[in-house]
Scaffold this motif. Structure first.
Motif, PDB file in Angstrom:
ATOM      1  N   ALA A 260       0.805  -1.659   0.073  1.00 18.75           N
ATOM      2  CA  ALA A 260      -0.116   0.276  -0.361  1.00 18.75           C
ATOM      3  C   ALA A 260       0.940   0.887  -0.295  1.00 18.75           C
ATOM      4  CB  ALA A 260      -0.795   0.068   1.296  1.00 18.75           C
ATOM      5  N   ALA A 261       1.961   1.322   0.627  1.00 16.87           N
ATOM      6  CA  ALA A 261       3.108   2.123   0.384  1.00 16.87           C
ATOM      7  C   ALA A 261       3.467   2.609  -0.898  1.00 16.87           C
ATOM      8  CB  ALA A 261       4.304   2.170   1.381  1.00 16.87           C
ATOM      9  N   ALA A 262       3.200   1.976  -2.079  1.00 19.30           N
ATOM     10  CA  ALA A 262       3.315   2.544  -3.129  1.00 19.30           C
ATOM     11  C   ALA A 262       2.091   3.257  -3.689  1.00 19.30           C
ATOM     12  CB  ALA A 262       3.988   1.283  -4.286  1.00 19.30           C
ATOM     13  N   SER A 263       0.948   3.168  -3.142  1.00 21.44           N
ATOM     14  CA  SER A 263      -0.245   4.067  -3.915  1.00 21.44           C
ATOM     15  C   SER A 263      -0.095   5.307  -3.079  1.00 21.44           C
ATOM     16  CB  SER A 263      -0.972   3.213  -3.750  1.00 21.44           C
ATOM     17  OG  SER A 263      -2.791   3.696  -3.874  1.00 21.44           O
ATOM     18  N   PRO A 264      -0.293   6.815  -3.571  1.00 22.63           N
ATOM     19  CA  PRO A 264      -0.225   7.982  -3.098  1.00 22.63           C
ATOM     20  C   PRO A 264      -1.330   7.550  -2.349  1.00 22.63           C
ATOM     21  CG  PRO A 264       0.376   8.143  -5.114  1.00 22.63           C
ATOM     22  CD  PRO A 264       0.254   6.402  -5.249  1.00 22.63           C
ATOM     23  N   ALA A 265      -2.527   6.900  -2.821  1.00 24.59           N
ATOM     24  CA  ALA A 265      -4.037   7.069  -1.609  1.00 24.59           C
ATOM     25  C   ALA A 265      -4.082   6.338  -0.970  1.00 24.59           C
ATOM     26  CB  ALA A 265      -5.165   6.651  -2.868  1.00 24.59           C
ATOM     27  N   ARG A 266      -2.826   5.332  -0.737  1.00 21.76           N
ATOM     28  CA  ARG A 266      -2.974   4.495   0.083  1.00 21.76           C
ATOM     29  C   ARG A 266      -1.627   4.370   1.446  1.00 21.76           C
ATOM     30  NH1 ARG A 266      -8.461   2.453  -0.333  1.00 21.76           N
ATOM     31  NH2 ARG A 266      -9.044   2.038  -2.339  1.00 21.76           N
ATOM     32  N   ARG A 267      -0.907   5.231   0.899  1.00 16.91           N
ATOM     33  CA  ARG A 267       0.381   5.711   1.910  1.00 16.91           C
ATOM     34  C   ARG A 267       0.240   6.009   3.216  1.00 16.91           C
ATOM     35  NH1 ARG A 267       5.554   4.892   1.228  1.00 16.91           N
ATOM     36  NH2 ARG A 267       6.771   6.513   2.992  1.00 16.91           N
ATOM     37  N   ALA A 268      -0.579   6.683   3.275  1.00 16.97           N
ATOM     38  CA  ALA A 268      -1.242   7.106   4.857  1.00 16.97           C
ATOM     39  C   ALA A 268      -1.147   5.698   6.000  1.00 16.97           C
ATOM     40  CB  ALA A 268      -2.359   7.925   4.303  1.00 16.97           C
ATOM     41  N   LEU A 269      -1.767   5.045   5.173  1.00 12.57           N
ATOM     42  CA  LEU A 269      -2.067   3.490   6.458  1.00 12.57           C
ATOM     43  C   LEU A 269      -0.925   3.263   6.481  1.00 12.57           C
ATOM     44  CD1 LEU A 269      -4.376   1.558   3.538  1.00 12.57           C
ATOM     45  CD2 LEU A 269      -4.958   2.896   5.750  1.00 12.57           C
ATOM     46  N   ALA A 270       0.139   3.778   5.865  1.00 10.65           N
ATOM     47  CA  ALA A 270       1.584   2.551   6.866  1.00 10.65           C
ATOM     48  C   ALA A 270       2.135   3.212   6.841  1.00 10.65           C
ATOM     49  CB  ALA A 270       2.709   2.518   5.185  1.00 10.65           C
ATOM     50  N   GLY A 271       1.827   4.667   7.869  1.00 14.84           N
ATOM     51  CA  GLY A 271       2.556   5.714   8.595  1.00 14.84           C
ATOM     52  C   GLY A 271       3.937   6.007   8.311  1.00 14.84           C
ATOM     53  N   ARG A 272       4.445   5.597   9.502  1.00 14.12           N
ATOM     54  CA  ARG A 272       5.961   6.327   8.598  1.00 14.12           C
ATOM     55  C   ARG A 272       6.849   4.287   8.921  1.00 14.12           C
ATOM     56  NH1 ARG A 272       8.375  11.102  10.740  1.00 14.12           N
ATOM     57  NH2 ARG A 272       9.994  10.161   8.668  1.00 14.12           N
ATOM     58  N   ILE A 273       6.822   4.762   7.239  1.00 17.47           N
ATOM     59  CA  ILE A 273       7.479   2.879   7.703  1.00 17.47           C
ATOM     60  C   ILE A 273       8.847   2.729   7.547  1.00 17.47           C
ATOM     61  CG2 ILE A 273       5.602   1.702   6.631  1.00 17.47           C
ATOM     62  CD1 ILE A 273       6.949   1.169   3.843  1.00 17.47           C
TER      63      ILE A 273
END
Length: 449
Positions: A260-273
């Motif tokens: 999900a971190a690869a998707s601008p729309a979902r990246r916020a889910l991954a937080g500070r990975i």
């Protein structure tokens, strides 16, 4: 003879794939019974390879699960992108040993290329090192082995040389929804499956950062990017903030959610990975390469090399990168070939489109099931849907009916005291039509059950 055999296998594989969309997802009882045809005494004489292939195809193909098609929604299983399937076949012909650079300069070079691409795609620090392993279990094992080295080295102990006997004790912290692959890895590393400190989670399975224990001594904290049931992410930013300055190693299990971190729309889910010390993911899930492919990311190359490297007189060091120094295995297949093919064929935009399409399909499942009066138990933030059809008995009957119907395949689960069905949309091959056909079949089975 070899040329004819390769043409024959290509023809059989093409015929199989051409029929995947028309066949039932799970094999028929008759096909499963026919597997008994393999139960013969091993003959004394050699057989013609063409005959062996024909026998394997005749008995094996009908008994396969059509997980490479678009209507398999069990176990977060991805399909195999066309480019990765073709690359897999070419890689089999090359038969490269990816242990040493001198075994295969190609494999070593492609690992370096893929490392740079992956680190950029996921927004990780540029110095992050990547190991190519069998799957998320070994990725977790490898990342946690680097963690074990680092936290003990900081306290003056060389665990690779001296083992754990007499070592300073390591505190391991996990969320209450920790995946079993992390616990298995901890067990294999001698850190124990049951001596972990469990942190409570919220209604979506996210670790409650405020409940983290006080950190004292060598400590590893295992967070999660993508709960296996709900798809929810632990609040990594909050976890990192609370651990700042403690010296704790932060490991993230992101078997499918990390993508999900690869998707601008979902990246916020991954937080500070980007602040994690190590991360684990599967490539055969959401990257859709053939099975037996996982990735471990470790920010401190020295810790990873210290945990994984070996030396012997006959192991001749390469000039740039010896792949065995980053993973548990020595001799192994060149998994980077298929990872390279996936990334090269998809590109950044194609990978994002695949992720977003699967998430849109999951939302469609959830919407139609709610509309029909069934209870969706999770916030559908990613590609996972958890649904109850009423009582535990009713839900189990519906799951059995869906699996017997074989239009699509979904598995059962237990989620925070609820018996439920889990829908995991992870394949490049899943189309809008697959989803609509599957929804119709699920609702029909639910009514009849």
């Amino acid at each position: 003879m070899l040329e004819n055999l390769l043409k024959d296998v290509a023809s059989r594989a093409t015929r199989y794939l051409d029929g995947v969309t028309q066949r039932r997802v799970f094999p028929s009882p008759a096909a499963l019974r026919d597997l008994q045809g393999f139960m013969v005494e091993l003959q004394d004489e050699s057989l013609d390879p063409a005959k062996v292939l024909a026998e394997l195809d005749a008995l094996g193909s009908p008994a396969t699960v059509a997980s490479t098609g678009g209507r398999y929604f069990g176990f977060v299983t991805g399909g195999a992108l066309p480019a990765t399937l073709a690359a897999n076949m070419l890689a089999a012909a090359w038969d490269q040993n990816a242990g040493l650079e001198l075994n295969s300069p190609l494999a070593s070079h492609l690992e370096r290329v893929c490392r740079d691409w992956l680190v950029s795609l996921l927004g990780l620090p540029a110095q992050t090192e990547v190991g190519f392993v069998t799957g998320a279990t070994m990725a977790n094992f490898t990342g946690l082995a680097a963690a074990r080295h680092a936290v003990l080295h900081a306290h003056g102990w060389d665990v690779e040389a001296q083992g754990l006997f007499g070592a300073p004790p390591i505190t391991v912290v996990v969320g209450d929804e920790v995946h079993v692959s992390v616990l298995k890895a901890l067990g294999m590393l001698g850190l124990g499956r049951e001596r972990v400190i469990r942190v409570p989670v919220d209604g979506q399975g996210r670790m409650t950062a405020a409940r983290l224990p006080a950190i004292d001594g060598p400590t590893i904290v295992c967070a999660q990017a993508g709960n296996v049931n709900t798809g929810a992410f632990d609040p990594l930013g909050d976890i990192v903030a609370r651990l700042h300055g403690t010296g704790a190693w932060i490991h993230v299990d992101g078997a499918f959610g990390l993508w999900a971190a690869a998707s601008p729309a979902r990246r916020a889910l991954a937080g500070r990975i980007d602040l994690a010390d190590s991360l684990a993911t599967d490539a055969h899930k959401w990257l859709n390469v053939p099975y037996d492919s996982g990735l471990v990311f470790v920010r401190d190359r020295r810790a990873l090399n210290a945990a994984m490297s070996v030396s012997a007189a006959y192991l001749i060091a390469g000039y740039t990168r010896d792949p065995h120094s980053f993973v548990p295995e020595g001799s192994r297949r060149a998994r980077a070939i298929e990872v390279w093919a996936a990334l090269r064929s998809l590109g950044r935009r194609g990978l994002v489109e695949m992720i977003e399409r699967n998430c849109r399909h999951a939302a469609r499942f959830a919407s139609e099931l709610r509309k029909a009066g069934y209870q969706v138990l999770n916030d559908v933030v990613l590609n996972q849907v958890v649904v109850s059809f009423g009582t535990p008995e009713a839900t189990r009957r519906v799951i059995a009916a869906i699996q017997e119907d074989r239009t699509c395949w979904c598995g059962g689960t237990s989620w925070q005291g609820n018996t439920a069905m889990r829908i995991s949309v992870s394949s490049w091959a899943t189309t809008d039509a697959d989803v609509e056909q599957s929804i119709a079949a699920i609702l029909r089975c639910a009514r009849e059950a």
